[in-house]
Design a protein around this motif. Structure first.
Motif, PDB file in Angstrom:
ATOM      1  N   GLU A  15       0.815  -1.218   0.000  1.00 43.09           N
ATOM      2  CA  GLU A  15       0.000   0.000   0.000  1.00 43.09           C
ATOM      3  C   GLU A  15       0.846   1.264   0.000  1.00 43.09           C
ATOM      4  OE1 GLU A  15      -2.882  -0.524   3.121  1.00 43.09           O
ATOM      5  OE2 GLU A  15      -4.265  -1.566   1.762  1.00 43.09           O
ATOM      6  N   ALA A  16       1.978   1.193   0.708  1.00 39.63           N
ATOM      7  CA  ALA A  16       2.897   2.338   0.696  1.00 39.63           C
ATOM      8  C   ALA A  16       3.410   2.562  -0.721  1.00 39.63           C
ATOM      9  CB  ALA A  16       4.053   2.088   1.667  1.00 39.63           C
ATOM     10  N   GLY A  17       3.697   1.467  -1.404  1.00 38.55           N
ATOM     11  CA  GLY A  17       4.144   1.550  -2.794  1.00 38.55           C
ATOM     12  C   GLY A  17       3.096   2.171  -3.692  1.00 38.55           C
ATOM     13  N   GLN A  19       0.738   4.254  -2.779  1.00 37.40           N
ATOM     14  CA  GLN A  19       0.701   5.695  -2.466  1.00 37.40           C
ATOM     15  C   GLN A  19       1.761   6.459  -3.257  1.00 37.40           C
ATOM     16  OE1 GLN A  19      -0.988   7.520   0.266  1.00 37.40           O
ATOM     17  NE2 GLN A  19      -2.479   5.854   0.152  1.00 37.40           N
ATOM     18  N   LYS A  20       2.979   5.887  -3.240  1.00 35.50           N
ATOM     19  CA  LYS A  20       4.101   6.544  -3.896  1.00 35.50           C
ATOM     20  C   LYS A  20       3.865   6.636  -5.404  1.00 35.50           C
ATOM     21  CE  LYS A  20       8.746   5.626  -3.281  1.00 35.50           C
ATOM     22  NZ  LYS A  20       9.741   4.683  -2.699  1.00 35.50           N
ATOM     23  N   ALA A  21       3.436   5.517  -5.973  1.00 35.83           N
ATOM     24  CA  ALA A  21       3.198   5.484  -7.419  1.00 35.83           C
ATOM     25  C   ALA A  21       2.100   6.467  -7.802  1.00 35.83           C
ATOM     26  CB  ALA A  21       2.827   4.065  -7.855  1.00 35.83           C
ATOM     27  N   ALA A  23       1.247   9.121  -6.307  1.00 33.65           N
ATOM     28  CA  ALA A  23       1.697  10.508  -6.183  1.00 33.65           C
ATOM     29  C   ALA A  23       2.345  10.966  -7.492  1.00 33.65           C
ATOM     30  CB  ALA A  23       2.665  10.634  -5.011  1.00 33.65           C
ATOM     31  N   ARG A  24       3.081  10.069  -8.117  1.00 30.19           N
ATOM     32  CA  ARG A  24       3.730  10.425  -9.386  1.00 30.19           C
ATOM     33  C   ARG A  24       2.762  10.320 -10.566  1.00 30.19           C
ATOM     34  NH1 ARG A  24       8.513   7.066 -10.809  1.00 30.19           N
ATOM     35  NH2 ARG A  24       7.584   5.550  -9.385  1.00 30.19           N
TER      36      ARG A  24
END
Lengths: 555, 133
Positions: A15-17, A19-21, A23-24
């Motif tokens: 899930e953190a991944g 979020q990061k993806a 964002a970009r």
């Protein structure tokens, strides 16, 4: 660390991944939803299904709670009945269409009646003007019914009849035609829709108020349990509720709430649950959201089984099984680029089959424009045959079981349906909830928000609000000759001149007396149709005693 | 204050399909119009009487049963008999393209077929009112 904890840890990292993806590269939409506007997560994992007790909630096909299907072998034993709803113009024309369909490999008949027939008016009634033979076949008396089934052996086919308020009369005519063919009532197989409650909320072909309507229905239950034991005495229908705009969960909830009302009424009329419940059948819609639809069918079976077992204490396993017919979603078809509808119907067919339907009607591509032509009906039927014989979906049972997504959605729909049913119970049941306009309002709100989503472009309908093209007007549509109304009126004049009018009058007087009391009306209606009393004459007698339903208009 | 446009949404004939009529009625209301909905199974006589009594500017009829060629022109006839030529009449539903010219010739101002956005119909009403609302 146990397995679930390991998955939890990995899921948190995932899930953190995400979020990061995101964002970009933001996701396509802020909110992802099903066809019924329920939220959909990025991913489903064992974490979503960890609390489901397999044996109690999912189980095995042919066993309680029937989530995986009502038969032990499902389509490995026998495929579903391919049953195309058809009927238009005169009995002669419709008889030809039925023979065409049987010739093309349909395995059951499904009769569409015109609106005057469905509302109990003869073709020569003032209100029938312009409507005769339009949305189905015109049937005024046993004479028309004899033509409709001419050359079709009623001990060999099963026939479904979409008839509600005057269901007793059309069933009586069917029994009488069979008698003339030398076929006994106990040899008959088929279904009458006979579901008045959804007429009040979604389909509109009511005649009488709820109380006498429920009596006609329970009279049929009682009569058939003895005399026509293989007949499905009702097809409790969510189809039209969904077409009117409901969500998938509402479709399950309102249909089963209606089902509860029929079972209650029959028990109140003195029947014992296991005498009639095995012949209750259901009718659902299949829309485009494949997974949600499959989950819906599975949830419906599970909820009904539990209602019959726990609320009504039914003990015959057949009383617990939700057997259902499916029709693909008419309201999902577009008038624009109608060939695209073939693809929609194929997805919906797959959903119905993966959901374990017992019979299926596939809509034709031209149904947003007119009644279907033979050519388009053939494609619709071939769609079923391709799914049956080429897709592989029929080789094992309930192949989507165990999908984290489908199982968690099955649970969600079950939960939402139970909440609705509890609310309806608290209002005093489905009849009361309908009289208050509650069910209608819920459906209308869903329909309106769906339409607004289409107009804002939030929901894409291919060819309609996106990917449009300039199109020439469609050609080759089926048209019903307006002369049909005149032909039917002429047939009625001839019938009234040559039948035994004293016998007709006698049968109607007897029926009128009985309608004022509590006797079962089925045998008397059968007597009346045998001597060629017309549908309109019989319904007029009943209107005189029962009155007519006044619609609650809600905006 | 500006007078609201008054619309009668009507279901002529025996057809029970009222999803479209109700969605359209609600969209008209959300667009600031005064909406009266007849409910199902209205005869042309009942529709015209309601239009007269409610003093509407617009009659919007919906039909999906195929009886439009009989029922729509009948409504127009009765409106003329009552000198209600200044009422804007529109129709919608499953209506084949080839039937539209005949219905327009009978006086129906526009026919809206499946897939029409409610906004399109609302714009049409605003631009084609025959009376000053």
């Amino acid at each position: 660390m146990n397995e679930i904890e390991t998955i939890q840890q990995a899921n948190t990292a995932y899930e953190a991944g995400v979020q990061k993806a995101a964002a970009r590269f933001p996701e396509r939409k802020k909110m992802f939803t099903t066809g019924s506007n329920a939220p959909v997560n990025t991913l489903y994992t064992p974490l979503d299904t960890k609390d489901i007790n397999y044996v109690e909630k999912i189980g095995f096909p042919g066993e309680y709670p029937y989530t995986r299907g009502v038969q032990n072998t499902m389509y490995r034993g026998r495929l579903w009945t391919m049953r195309q709803y058809a009927g238009f113009s005169t009995a002669e024309e419709s008889n030809k269409r039925y023979k065409f369909l049987l010739d093309q490999g349909t395995t059951g008949l499904s009769v569409a009646f015109d609106l005057p027939t469905q509302i109990g008016y003869d073709s020569d009634h003032a209100l029938s003007q312009g409507e005769v033979g339009k949305v189905g076949v015109a049937i005024d008396s046993l004479a028309d019914m004899e033509i409709l089934f001419d050359g079709i052996p009623l001990d060999k086919v099963s026939t479904s009849m979409t008839i509600n308020a005057p269901a007793s009369v059309l069933l009586a005519m069917y029994i009488a035609v069979a008698e003339k063919q030398g076929v006994k009532p106990e040899q008959l197989n088929g279904t009458i829709q006979n579901d008045i409650l959804k007429e009040y909320v979604a389909r509109g072909t009511y005649i009488f108020p709820p109380e006498p309507s429920m009596r006609l229905i329970t009279d049929i239950f009682a009569y058939c349990s003895k005399d026509v034991p293989n007949w499905n005495t009702i097809s409790i229908s969510g189809y039209h509720i969904r077409e009117a705009g409901s969500t998938a969960s509402q479709e399950v909830a309102f249909t089963l709430a209606d089902g509860i009302a029929y079972v209650d009424a029959a028990i109140k009329a003195g029947l014992s649950v296991d005498d009639f419940a095995p012949r209750l059948s259901f009718f659902f819609n299949s829309h485009n959201d494949l997974f949600e639809e499959v989950a819906k069918f599975r949830a419906a079976r599970r909820v009904w089984a539990s209602i019959m077992k726990n609320r009504f204490k039914a003990s015959n396993p057949k009383s617990l099984m939700l057997r259902f017919h499916t029709q693909t979603g008419g309201s999902t078809l577009t008038a624009q680029q109608p060939d695209n509808n073939i693809v929609r119907v194929a997805i919906q067919t797959l959903a119905a089959v993966l959901g374990g339907t017992q019979s299926l009607h596939t809509n034709s591509k031209d149904e947003a424009l007119a009644l279907p032509t033979e050519a388009s009906v053939r494609i619709a039927l071939r769609t079923q045959q391709i799914v049956a014989y080429e897709s592989g979906a029929t080789e094992t049972i309930d192949p989507l079981a165990g999908s984290y997504y489908v199982e968690s959605m099955t649970d969600r729909i079950e939960k939402e349906a139970l909440e609705y049913i509890a609310r309806i119970d608290s209002m005093g049941g489905a009849v009361k909830a309908i009289e208050r306009g509650y069910v209608q309002q819920e459906i209308q709100d869903a329909a309106y928000s769906y339409q607004m989503d289409i107009e804002s472009g939030e929901r894409v309908v291919v060819g309609m609000n996106k990917f449009q093209i300039k199109e020439a007007p469609p050609t080759g549509l089926l048209k019903v000759d307006p002369i049909v109304g005149e032909q039917q009126s002429q047939k009625l004049r001839e019938l009234r001149a040559k039948r035994d009018n004293a016998a007709v009058k006698n049968s109607l007087v007897t029926l009128e007396k009985a309608a004022q009391g509590n006797d079962n009306l089925m045998p008397l209606i059968l007597d009346a149709v045998r001597c060629y009393a017309t549908l309109g004459e019989i319904c007029d007698i009943l209107r005189g005693i029962f009155g007519e339903y006044q619609q609650k208009v809600i905006l | 204050m500006e007078q609201k446009i008054r619309v009668l949404v009507a279901k002529p004939g025996l057809d029970g399909h009222d999803r479209g009529a109700k969605v359209v009625a609600r969209a008209f209301r959300d667009a600031g119009m005064e909406v009266i909905y007849t409910g199902l199974r209205q005869t042309p006589e009942q529709i015209v009487n309601a239009a007269l009594q409610e003093d509407v500017d617009v009659v919007a009829m919906s039909i999906l049963s195929g009886a439009h060629n009989h029922l729509f022109p009948r409504v127009m006839e009765l409106l003329r008999e009552k000198n209600m030529d200044d009422v804007l009449v529109i129709g919608g539903g499953v209506i084949p393209d080839e039937d539209i010219p005949g219905l327009k010739a009978a006086g129906i101002a526009e026919i809206f077929t499946p897939g029409t956005a409610t906004g399109t119909t609302i714009e049409f009403i605003k631009n084609n009112l025959k009376r000053k609302a």
